[in-house]
Design an enzyme around this catalytic site. Sequence first.
Site, mmCIF file in Angstrom:
data_model
loop_
_atom_site.group_PDB
_atom_site.id
_atom_site.type_symbol
_atom_site.label_atom_id
_atom_site.label_comp_id
_atom_site.label_asym_id
_atom_site.label_seq_id
_atom_site.Cartn_x
_atom_site.Cartn_y
_atom_site.Cartn_z
ATOM 1 N N GLU A 60 10.420 15.943 -1.844
ATOM 2 C CA GLU A 60 10.095 15.972 -0.412
ATOM 3 C C GLU A 60 10.989 15.031 0.376
ATOM 4 O OE1 GLU A 60 5.359 16.601 -1.328
ATOM 5 O OE2 GLU A 60 5.999 14.956 -0.049
ATOM 6 N N CYS A 98 12.893 9.893 5.595
ATOM 7 C CA CYS A 98 12.231 9.325 4.419
ATOM 8 C C CYS A 98 12.666 10.143 3.206
ATOM 9 C CB CYS A 98 10.725 9.407 4.632
ATOM 10 S SG CYS A 98 9.776 8.897 3.215
ATOM 11 N N CYS A 147 6.864 10.278 -10.400
ATOM 12 C CA CYS A 147 6.973 8.820 -10.510
ATOM 13 C C CYS A 147 6.195 8.366 -11.737
ATOM 14 C CB CYS A 147 6.415 8.149 -9.259
ATOM 15 S SG CYS A 147 6.587 6.347 -9.315
ATOM 16 N N CYS A 201 0.437 4.812 -9.530
ATOM 17 C CA CYS A 201 -0.505 4.145 -8.617
ATOM 18 C C CYS A 201 -1.679 5.093 -8.375
ATOM 19 C CB CYS A 201 0.182 3.780 -7.307
ATOM 20 S SG CYS A 201 1.581 2.680 -7.561
ATOM 21 N N CYS A 251 -1.833 7.570 -5.191
ATOM 22 C CA CYS A 251 -0.600 8.233 -4.739
ATOM 23 C C CYS A 251 -0.419 9.606 -5.379
ATOM 24 C CB CYS A 251 0.589 7.328 -5.076
ATOM 25 S SG CYS A 251 2.184 8.107 -4.788
ATOM 26 N N CYS A 257 3.617 10.480 0.894
ATOM 27 C CA CYS A 257 4.263 10.567 -0.400
ATOM 28 C C CYS A 257 3.742 11.624 -1.379
ATOM 29 C CB CYS A 257 4.091 9.171 -0.985
ATOM 30 S SG CYS A 257 4.930 8.849 -2.468
HETATM 31 N N1 SAH Z 1 7.574 3.875 -5.046
HETATM 32 C C1 SAH Z 1 7.878 3.165 -3.863
HETATM 33 C C2 SAH Z 1 8.340 4.052 -2.729
HETATM 34 C C3 SAH Z 1 7.649 5.368 -2.579
HETATM 35 S S1 SAH Z 1 5.956 5.285 -2.087
HETATM 36 C C4 SAH Z 1 6.685 2.329 -3.434
HETATM 37 O O1 SAH Z 1 5.627 2.464 -4.027
HETATM 38 O O2 SAH Z 1 6.862 1.518 -2.534
HETATM 39 C C5 SAH Z 1 6.168 4.916 -0.369
HETATM 40 C C6 SAH Z 1 4.953 4.350 0.290
HETATM 41 O O3 SAH Z 1 3.949 5.355 0.443
HETATM 42 C C7 SAH Z 1 4.340 3.206 -0.498
HETATM 43 O O4 SAH Z 1 4.077 2.095 0.323
HETATM 44 C C8 SAH Z 1 3.102 3.858 -1.016
HETATM 45 O O5 SAH Z 1 2.176 2.912 -1.378
HETATM 46 C C9 SAH Z 1 2.717 4.755 0.135
HETATM 47 N N2 SAH Z 1 1.685 5.746 -0.197
HETATM 48 C C10 SAH Z 1 1.549 6.446 -1.332
HETATM 49 N N3 SAH Z 1 0.436 7.223 -1.282
HETATM 50 C C11 SAH Z 1 -0.138 6.992 -0.071
HETATM 51 C C12 SAH Z 1 -1.322 7.477 0.563
HETATM 52 N N4 SAH Z 1 -2.099 8.357 -0.020
HETATM 53 N N5 SAH Z 1 -1.617 7.017 1.795
HETATM 54 C C13 SAH Z 1 -0.806 6.123 2.411
HETATM 55 N N6 SAH Z 1 0.317 5.634 1.866
HETATM 56 C C14 SAH Z 1 0.646 6.056 0.621
HETATM 57 FE FE1 SF4 Z 2 5.229 5.666 -7.605
HETATM 58 FE FE2 SF4 Z 2 3.557 6.428 -5.690
HETATM 59 FE FE3 SF4 Z 2 3.254 4.065 -6.881
HETATM 60 FE FE4 SF4 Z 2 5.328 4.434 -5.216
HETATM 61 S S1 SF4 Z 2 3.181 4.487 -4.657
HETATM 62 S S2 SF4 Z 2 5.345 3.479 -7.267
HETATM 63 S S3 SF4 Z 2 5.775 6.612 -5.626
HETATM 64 S S4 SF4 Z 2 3.069 6.065 -7.868
#
Ligand code: SAH
Ligand code: SF4
Length: 372
Positions: free
Chosen positions: A104, A125, A132, A136, A139, A353
């Site tokens: 994306e 972005c 990944c 997390c 996510c 994301c």
């Molecule tokens: N892996 C890197 C960059 C990609 S994620 C990181 O974790 O920073 C980019 C951002 O999107 C991160 O701050 C992540 O925590 C946020 N993100 C992921 N899922 C999300 C969600 N459901 N709602 C809001 N932000 C989210």
């Molecule tokens: Fe990976 Fe999503 Fe965690 Fe960023 S927020 S490190 S993309 S799992």
Amino acid sequence: MRSAPESANVSAGPRPFIRAQTDLQLAAWLNAAGESSYRASQILDWVHKKKAETPHVCTNLPASLRKKLASDFDWTSPSVEIECGSLDGTKKLLLRLRDDRLVETVLIPASPALYGAPSDRLTLCVSTQVGCAYGCRFCASGLMGFTRNLDAGEIVGQVEIARRLAGRRVDNIVFMGMGEPLANYDNLLRATRILNEPWGLGIGARHMTISTSGLAPRIRELAAEPLQIRLAVSLHGATDEVRERIMPVNRRYPISELMDACHEFRARRKQAITFEFILIEGLNDSIEQAELLARLAGPLQAKVNLIPYNTVEGLPWRRPAVPVLKTFLNILKTRGIPATLRLEKGHDIEAACGQLRLKKEMHRGNDKQSAL
Ligand code: SAH
Ligand code: SF4
């Protein structure tokens, strides 16, 4: 410090992307091909300035060289699988890569603009990996696991596609799409260089931000790089106990180690680090968390971006009520921390994301099931 190899490997595997080549690599390839190295700047001009999609349009290059360029390099960019527009002007692209994987990319205009209306600045972005590995718990990208790293050419290719679609230059890049950028370090750095160079896309390093879930050793490595790229750290918890509940990476790099790396980064840079902090109801939205977050951000002079959690289908989390968000913000502000509550753009098109890809892959799964 690692650096990208300076010669294109044209003998093994799929052809290297032309958009992943630096000026020196192209010069080396030209020498090896018995051509003059001054052609490198002509080729780069076609690729990055004139947006050529095939060497056959490069009319100032000899036909024999165009042929070699076609056979030794992949000139394609990712193709647009789905394009959705949001009312606030945000546009989300689901892109298909040459091995049919999906990633994306999100185009975010600076000022609220209706679809198609002009806006002053365009932020993109971009994704750095397919899926990944960091898992997390909140996510969508983490949900699907890790497939592979993106090549530098695929990272630059996302910018290429976006500027073609938008019909204008991209001003800012945030590496906040799918994947953990610092886990794909060499491709990321090579892409930032190509995006930055005058012979590339000419985007200032200060207009690029790398977001990381907190890979401390890589933050230190990045601090030593010459390009002054900005850093955003996804914190999402002000104590190890809270952070560990949603970010498994915290067991590997706990907050104290992460903060040491951030201090080292800060000492070498003029710009402030940004802490991203997703607010999730009942998990990290307490007054205590706000106060502890202020204690982490203060000594670093870090900025804090508060992001109300964006609901992901199949995950149990919810965003806090607006008064809770505002109280959290005010605690940071009264402690002198520059903080913003990000009213995220593109909520109606699932811009957070990994969500669009998740949907698409789920549909694929359903199709498979129904075909059985
Ligand atoms: N892996 C890197 C960059 C990609 S994620 C990181 O974790 O920073 C980019 C951002 O999107 C991160 O701050 C992540 O925590 C946020 N993100 C992921 N899922 C999300 C969600 N459901 N709602 C809001 N932000 C989210
Ligand atoms: Fe990976 Fe999503 Fe965690 Fe960023 S927020 S490190 S993309 S799992």
